[in-house]
Design an enzyme around this catalytic site. Sequence first.
Site, PDB file in Angstrom:
ATOM      1  CG  ASP A 178      -2.202   0.639   0.754  1.00 55.42           C
ATOM      2  OD1 ASP A 178      -2.716   0.462   0.690  1.00 55.42           O
ATOM      3  OD2 ASP A 178      -1.940   2.299   1.492  1.00 55.42           O
ATOM      4  CG  ASN A 183      -5.037  11.487  -5.482  1.00 54.88           C
ATOM      5  OD1 ASN A 183      -4.715  11.334  -6.474  1.00 54.88           O
ATOM      6  ND2 ASN A 183      -5.646  10.668  -5.244  1.00 54.88           N
ATOM      7  CG  HIS A 207      -7.647  11.803  -9.706  1.00 57.83           C
ATOM      8  ND1 HIS A 207      -8.103  10.664 -10.142  1.00 57.83           N
ATOM      9  CD2 HIS A 207      -8.046  11.771  -7.854  1.00 57.83           C
ATOM     10  CE1 HIS A 207      -8.255  10.099  -9.368  1.00 57.83           C
ATOM     11  NE2 HIS A 207      -8.919  10.205  -8.133  1.00 57.83           N
ATOM     12  CG  ASP A 210      -5.389   8.502 -12.086  1.00 58.43           C
ATOM     13  OD1 ASP A 210      -5.047   8.647 -11.185  1.00 58.43           O
ATOM     14  OD2 ASP A 210      -5.619   9.245 -13.321  1.00 58.43           O
ATOM     15  CD  GLU A 264      -3.977   3.386  -0.959  1.00 51.61           C
ATOM     16  OE1 GLU A 264      -5.093   2.870  -1.533  1.00 51.61           O
ATOM     17  OE2 GLU A 264      -3.987   3.514  -0.244  1.00 51.61           O
TER      18      GLU A 264
HETATM   19  N1  LIG Z   1      -5.126   9.267  -8.549  1.00 55.64           N
HETATM   20  C1  LIG Z   1      -5.590   8.567  -8.354  1.00 55.64           C
HETATM   21  N2  LIG Z   1      -5.928   8.142  -6.460  1.00 55.64           N
HETATM   22  C2  LIG Z   1      -7.338   7.356  -6.042  1.00 55.64           C
HETATM   23  C3  LIG Z   1      -7.341   6.747  -7.321  1.00 55.64           C
HETATM   24  N3  LIG Z   1      -8.014   5.110  -5.985  1.00 55.64           N
HETATM   25  C4  LIG Z   1      -7.999   6.208  -5.530  1.00 55.64           C
HETATM   26  N4  LIG Z   1      -6.867   6.940  -4.527  1.00 55.64           N
HETATM   27  C5  LIG Z   1      -7.377   8.144  -3.701  1.00 55.64           C
HETATM   28  O1  LIG Z   1      -6.181   6.970  -2.656  1.00 55.64           O
HETATM   29  C6  LIG Z   1      -6.253   7.472  -1.179  1.00 55.64           C
HETATM   30  C7  LIG Z   1      -6.328   6.479  -0.339  1.00 55.64           C
HETATM   31  O2  LIG Z   1      -6.228   7.479   0.636  1.00 55.64           O
HETATM   32  P1  LIG Z   1      -6.118   6.798   1.970  1.00 55.64           P
HETATM   33  O3  LIG Z   1      -6.943   5.795   2.063  1.00 55.64           O
HETATM   34  O4  LIG Z   1      -6.609   7.759   3.408  1.00 55.64           O
HETATM   35  O5  LIG Z   1      -4.937   6.328   1.992  1.00 55.64           O
HETATM   36  P2  LIG Z   1      -3.319   6.877   2.479  1.00 55.64           P
HETATM   37  O6  LIG Z   1      -3.365   8.518   2.124  1.00 55.64           O
HETATM   38  O7  LIG Z   1      -2.111   6.207   1.436  1.00 55.64           O
HETATM   39  O8  LIG Z   1      -2.884   6.986   3.637  1.00 55.64           O
HETATM   40  P3  LIG Z   1      -2.192   5.416   4.326  1.00 55.64           P
HETATM   41  O9  LIG Z   1      -2.929   4.244   3.280  1.00 55.64           O
HETATM   42  O10 LIG Z   1      -2.767   5.136   5.958  1.00 55.64           O
HETATM   43  O11 LIG Z   1      -0.880   5.886   4.230  1.00 55.64           O
HETATM   44  C8  LIG Z   1      -7.923   8.642  -1.843  1.00 55.64           C
HETATM   45  O12 LIG Z   1      -7.634  10.346  -1.639  1.00 55.64           O
HETATM   46  C9  LIG Z   1      -8.304   7.932  -2.926  1.00 55.64           C
HETATM   47  O13 LIG Z   1      -9.471   9.177  -3.329  1.00 55.64           O
HETATM   48  C10 LIG Z   1      -6.759   5.808  -8.385  1.00 55.64           C
HETATM   49  O14 LIG Z   1      -7.546   5.503  -8.686  1.00 55.64           O
HETATM   50  N5  LIG Z   1      -6.684   7.321  -8.920  1.00 55.64           N
END
Ligand SMILES: Nc1nc2c(ncn2[C@@H]2O[C@H](COP(=O)(O)OP(=O)(O)OP(=O)(O)O)[C@@H](O)[C@H]2O)c(=O)[nH]1
Length: 386
Positions: free
Chosen positions: A237, A245, A250, A254, A280
């Site tokens: 992860d 983002n 965004h 990506d 992610e």
């Molecule tokens: N650019 C992009 N962002 C994505 C996609 N799918 C999910 N996300 C973003 O990934 C982020 C995941 O955030 P969190 O689950 O809070 O996790 P994090 O910020 O990595 O924090 P930790 O995992 O706790 O380290 C969110 O902002 C989602 O919007 C995608 O396909 N593209």
Amino acid sequence: MRSLFFAIRQKCTELWRRCTKAPDALAAERRRSFEIMAEIYLLAFCLQAAVAPLMFLVDRPLLGGLNLLCLAAYVVALVLHHRLFVATALTIKLCTFLVFVIVGVAVAANQTSLIYYLLFAEVELMLADLRRRTKILVTACLIAITLGVLHLPPLHGTDATSSAVDTMLSDLGLALVFVMLCVVILRMLAITDHHEHRYRSDAMYDSLTRVLNRRAIFERASVHWRTQRDFAVVLVDADHFKEINDNHGHTTGDAVLYHLATLLRESLRGEDSVGRVGGEEFLLLLPDAGKSDSIAAATRIRDSLANHPCRLDKVELSVTLSMGIATSDEGLHLRDLIELADRRLYAAKSAGRDQVVAEGYLDTAASRNAQRLAQGVERALETDEA
Ligand SMILES: Nc1nc2c(ncn2[C@@H]2O[C@H](COP(=O)(O)OP(=O)(O)OP(=O)(O)O)[C@@H](O)[C@H]2O)c(=O)[nH]1
């Protein structure tokens, strides 16, 4: 000379592809028919262009002239076909073709091959993207025309030279019908194959990162499990991905995901698999890997990310990864294994991120994320068993 030949061949292939490729906007289920019809127009054009000069050479100017008319009609049909006036394009082509055949039969001593051209017209009609009712109606017309053509009184002379030439033209015509049928059927199979591959790939791979999608990676995990193969699962992860983002947009997010997926794929062995199981979050399957092998793989990935950070517009984006590892001997069911890897990933996050956890947490209650992942495994297993 050889390079000139290859250059010409490449140019011709490119031109052929450009003329026959379905527009991107066309619905998936209409692409095959579109492409095969475009190929038929082009093939008919090439064959008739090759035959037209011969008609003038053997002193058949009327047939030669009709050939040229057909060539013009095929070009118009191809242009209209590309503008998606599929029925109009086919009508123009069929009508010109019928005039060619009817006049040809009337002036030629030997009608056999021209009658077979009508059979080819029927094949074309069946492959076209038209309604079934239209196909049946036009088929009835084609049968009537074919029977009518068979009974046309011949207008040709009966001297020996003319019948020898007509027999030669008739043989050539028959050979061309065979060639056209073979090419059309082979191309049809190739186009079908190509589209099936594409649909299968779209169904298996994540469109953003081009690694396996959630369903496909869980299905692969269930195959490893059922065949009782030793393997390790690694949940990876990206840390604080939300900040990327939020700070860079965004689209940059990506691009980072694509970079991470490529790096994961390139850091693993050929028999390993990578899948995207969440925003992610990635799942790695490492067949025949024990605890130490998987820790080594995880270390390799982290080193690789340190050596190849994600750079966009000359800005270096610092991304770290947290990972949870579990091996197949640590659970009674596949879902236990995934849950365990997720608990260890959660532990890596809680311990400050940017680390790998491969031990402990065997008895902790499953996290909500673990349950979500495990449901994915169950669904993959159900689909597999169905
Ligand atoms: N650019 C992009 N962002 C994505 C996609 N799918 C999910 N996300 C973003 O990934 C982020 C995941 O955030 P969190 O689950 O809070 O996790 P994090 O910020 O990595 O924090 P930790 O995992 O706790 O380290 C969110 O902002 C989602 O919007 C995608 O396909 N593209």
